[in-house]
Scaffold this motif. Structure first.
Motif, PDB file in Angstrom:
ATOM      1  N   LEU A  94       0.831  -1.204   0.000  1.00  0.00           N
ATOM      2  CA  LEU A  94       0.000   0.000   0.000  1.00  0.00           C
ATOM      3  C   LEU A  94       0.865   1.254   0.000  1.00  0.00           C
ATOM      4  CD1 LEU A  94      -2.978   0.974   0.059  1.00  0.00           C
ATOM      5  CD2 LEU A  94      -2.734   1.172   2.538  1.00  0.00           C
ATOM      6  N   TYR A  95       1.939   1.215   0.758  1.00  0.00           N
ATOM      7  CA  TYR A  95       2.861   2.366   0.804  1.00  0.00           C
ATOM      8  C   TYR A  95       3.455   2.623  -0.579  1.00  0.00           C
ATOM      9  CZ  TYR A  95       6.170   5.474   3.234  1.00  0.00           C
ATOM     10  OH  TYR A  95       6.883   6.564   3.689  1.00  0.00           O
ATOM     11  N   ALA A  96       3.769   1.543  -1.288  1.00  0.00           N
ATOM     12  CA  ALA A  96       4.406   1.670  -2.598  1.00  0.00           C
ATOM     13  C   ALA A  96       3.498   2.314  -3.638  1.00  0.00           C
ATOM     14  CB  ALA A  96       4.867   0.300  -3.090  1.00  0.00           C
ATOM     15  N   VAL A  97       2.179   2.213  -3.460  1.00  0.00           N
ATOM     16  CA  VAL A  97       1.261   2.806  -4.436  1.00  0.00           C
ATOM     17  C   VAL A  97       0.678   4.129  -3.948  1.00  0.00           C
ATOM     18  CG1 VAL A  97       0.700   0.599  -5.512  1.00  0.00           C
ATOM     19  CG2 VAL A  97      -0.741   1.457  -3.641  1.00  0.00           C
ATOM     20  N   GLY A  98       1.276   4.692  -2.908  1.00  0.00           N
ATOM     21  CA  GLY A  98       0.872   6.024  -2.474  1.00  0.00           C
ATOM     22  C   GLY A  98       0.290   6.132  -1.091  1.00  0.00           C
ATOM     23  N   GLY A  99       0.297   5.027  -0.335  1.00  0.00           N
ATOM     24  CA  GLY A  99      -0.194   5.078   1.032  1.00  0.00           C
ATOM     25  C   GLY A  99       0.685   5.945   1.914  1.00  0.00           C
ATOM     26  N   SER A 100       0.146   6.308   3.075  1.00  0.00           N
ATOM     27  CA  SER A 100       0.848   7.213   3.979  1.00  0.00           C
ATOM     28  C   SER A 100       1.587   6.503   5.102  1.00  0.00           C
ATOM     29  CB  SER A 100      -0.151   8.196   4.603  1.00  0.00           C
ATOM     30  OG  SER A 100      -0.710   9.016   3.600  1.00  0.00           O
ATOM     31  N   GLY A 101       1.284   5.236   5.319  1.00  0.00           N
ATOM     32  CA  GLY A 101       1.933   4.507   6.402  1.00  0.00           C
ATOM     33  C   GLY A 101       1.065   3.359   6.853  1.00  0.00           C
ATOM     34  N   TYR A 102       1.141   3.047   8.145  1.00  0.00           N
ATOM     35  CA  TYR A 102       0.389   1.916   8.674  1.00  0.00           C
ATOM     36  C   TYR A 102      -0.090   2.200  10.082  1.00  0.00           C
ATOM     37  CZ  TYR A 102       4.948   0.879  10.838  1.00  0.00           C
ATOM     38  OH  TYR A 102       6.135   0.959  11.541  1.00  0.00           O
ATOM     39  N   VAL A 103      -1.110   1.447  10.484  1.00  0.00           N
ATOM     40  CA  VAL A 103      -1.521   1.315  11.883  1.00  0.00           C
ATOM     41  C   VAL A 103      -1.315  -0.156  12.210  1.00  0.00           C
ATOM     42  CG1 VAL A 103      -3.378   1.530  13.560  1.00  0.00           C
ATOM     43  CG2 VAL A 103      -3.216   3.171  11.681  1.00  0.00           C
ATOM     44  N   SER A 104      -0.254  -0.454  12.938  1.00  0.00           N
ATOM     45  CA  SER A 104       0.230  -1.822  13.074  1.00  0.00           C
ATOM     46  C   SER A 104      -0.033  -2.405  14.452  1.00  0.00           C
ATOM     47  CB  SER A 104       1.736  -1.859  12.792  1.00  0.00           C
ATOM     48  OG  SER A 104       2.294  -3.117  13.140  1.00  0.00           O
TER      49      SER A 104
END
Length: 295
Positions: free
Chosen positions: A200-210
């Motif tokens: 998701l990050y690679a296609v423009g996501g902002s990060g994660y909630v892990s």
């Protein structure tokens, strides 16, 4: 149309923090303060409280507010503190949103109303009602596997017009739909599924909630750091290192809350039950393997 990486209103690396309880089952605020401070020191930009991993269905409103205050005190004004306020009841969600704002939260995590399975128009109205209740920015939480209700891409596109609806925690497992929303809005997309953090990050996501960041915050963040440094091969290598722990923690048939608390040595609240010995041994072995890889 947005063609650049979206903003990061809550940072990149967020942890869906567990809620510590003591041996008698009560809220352990001292443990919560220590865990929160540790997670921030280990690279978390923000903490999400009172969510799925935080056992929100079994904590009281008073406990939710107390946890927000304690964590806010522990981490100071820098890191973002988001509070889960989603319930099946719009008025209750509004009350929790106002309570979270008063307690010092920086933002709200708002899941789709669950169990009643409202149609999209009702889902949209629910979100707008809660977003209008405070001055806090809102991260919508799309996790149809738990709620029974998808936040459809077209609904998200409409909701993006609201000035305080700024982000999505994405657990819909629909990369095409997520890409479509990112392309047509400025919503910041945060992966809520560990295995999709890097894609998701690679296609423009902002990060994660892990969830796994409760025990491996630096390892999870390092993946994004590698990608941002332009070394996609290194990001992929680091992502692969986390895969065994992620699989056992998130895809073993046990809730992430249970697996994280097994590694942290913390009790869960019923109806959840602690992991059995075999599960704990497997988790510890995978965790130690990841730790060794970073030494």
């Amino acid at each position: 149309m947005s063609t650049e990486r979206t903003a990061r209103p809550f940072g990149r690396a967020l942890c869906a923090m567990v809620t510590p309880f003591d041996a008698a089952g009560g809220l352990d605020l001292d443990a919560a303060r220590k865990l929160a401070a540790h997670l921030v020191a280990e690279g978390c930009d923000g903490l999400v409280l009172n969510g799925t991993t935080g056992e929100s269905p079994t904590t009281t409103d008073a406990e939710k507010a107390a946890l927000i205050r304690a964590v806010r005190e522990a981490v100071g004004p820098g890191p973002k503190v988001l509070a889960g306020v989603g319930t099946p009841d719009t008025l209750h969600s509004v009350e929790l949103a106002r309570q979270a704002e008063e307690a010092g939260a920086d933002g709200l995590l708002l899941v789709a109303p669950y169990y009643s399975r409202p149609p999209q128009a009702a889902v949209e109205a629910h979100f707008l009602r809660v977003a209008d209740a405070t001055g806090l920015p809102v991260m919508l939480y799309d996790i149809p596997g738990r709620t029974g209700t998808r936040i459809e891409p077209e609904t998200l596109i409409r909701l993006a017009a609201h000035p305080r609806i700024v982000a999505v925690k994405d657990c819909a497992y629909d990369m095409l739909g997520s890409t479509k929303v990112m392309a047509r809005t400025s919503l910041a997309y945060y992966s809520g599924c560990e295995e999709l953090n890097l894609p998701l990050y690679a296609v423009g996501g902002s990060g994660y909630v892990s969830t796994v960041a409760n025990v491996a915050p630096r390892a999870m963040r390092a993946i994004l750091d590698g990608f941002d440094a332009g070394d996609t091969a290194e990001a992929a290598r680091l992502n692969a290192l986390t895969a065994p722990l992620v699989e056992l923690a998130m895809a073993s048939g046990l809730p992430g809350t249970v697996t994280m608390k097994a590694l942290l040595g913390l009790p869960v609240r019923e109806p959840l039950q602690p992991a059995d010995r075999d599960a704990v041994d497997g988790l510890r072995a995978a965790y130690e393997e990841l730790v060794q890889a970073y030494r």
